[in-house]
Design an enzyme around this catalytic site. Structure first.
Site, mmCIF file in Angstrom:
data_model
loop_
_atom_site.group_PDB
_atom_site.id
_atom_site.type_symbol
_atom_site.label_atom_id
_atom_site.label_comp_id
_atom_site.label_asym_id
_atom_site.label_seq_id
_atom_site.Cartn_x
_atom_site.Cartn_y
_atom_site.Cartn_z
ATOM 1 N N ALA A 21 0.835 -1.210 0.000
ATOM 2 C CA ALA A 21 0.000 0.000 0.000
ATOM 3 C C ALA A 21 0.864 1.252 0.000
ATOM 4 C CB ALA A 21 -0.935 0.002 1.206
ATOM 5 N N GLU A 77 -6.676 17.946 -4.114
ATOM 6 C CA GLU A 77 -6.121 17.956 -5.477
ATOM 7 C C GLU A 77 -5.841 16.522 -5.950
ATOM 8 O OE1 GLU A 77 -5.475 18.996 -9.015
ATOM 9 O OE2 GLU A 77 -5.748 20.670 -7.634
ATOM 10 N N GLU A 93 -14.882 11.432 -24.885
ATOM 11 C CA GLU A 93 -16.075 12.028 -25.491
ATOM 12 C C GLU A 93 -16.742 12.967 -24.490
ATOM 13 O OE1 GLU A 93 -20.436 10.337 -26.712
ATOM 14 O OE2 GLU A 93 -18.695 9.141 -27.272
#
Length: 129
Positions: A21, A77, A93
């Site tokens: 991790a 952020e 798209e």
């Protein structure tokens, strides 16, 4: 329907899980720093502002609040960048839901920056008066 125990990526436990991790977290920080200009700018802002926290603060609580507000900006952020990456992974798209997800994540960054600005502004005001 499969359970979390069926996920082949969830088999690590104990110290092995913690080590892996930590590696994934480090990889995420590197990816954000190299791939996201906003993250780089905010990282340098935090690096430069952090020493000022100890100059501005009169108590350890004030220093923790000043430093904590910087960490909130970095955390939000990182989440914003992750959301943008997932949306872009799904499709480049244009789609209303993709735009909404990116706009909301961006708004979260703005709120974190406003919080930090308010905390730092109050600290500067108190220090000068």
């Amino acid at each position: 329907m499969s359970s979390p125990q069926d996920n082949p990526h969830k088999g690590r436990t104990g110290l092995d899980r913690i080590i892996h991790a930590a590696g994934y977290s480090w990889a995420g920080l590197k990816a954000a720093y190299t791939g996201e200009s906003a993250f780089r700018q905010e990282t340098w802002l935090c690096i430069l502002a952090a020493p000022l926290a100890f100059w501005l603060a009169n108590t350890w609580e004030q220093a923790a609040l000043l430093l904590g507000s910087l960490f909130v900006v970095i955390i939000v952020e990182l989440l914003n960048s992750a959301i943008e990456a997932v949306v872009d992974r799904v499709s480049f798209e244009r789609h209303d839901l993709s735009k909404r997800a990116k706009d909301i994540a961006s708004a979260a960054v703005l709120m974190a920056l406003l919080l930090a600005a308010g905390v730092w502004g109050a600290a500067v005001w108190q220090h000068l008066h």
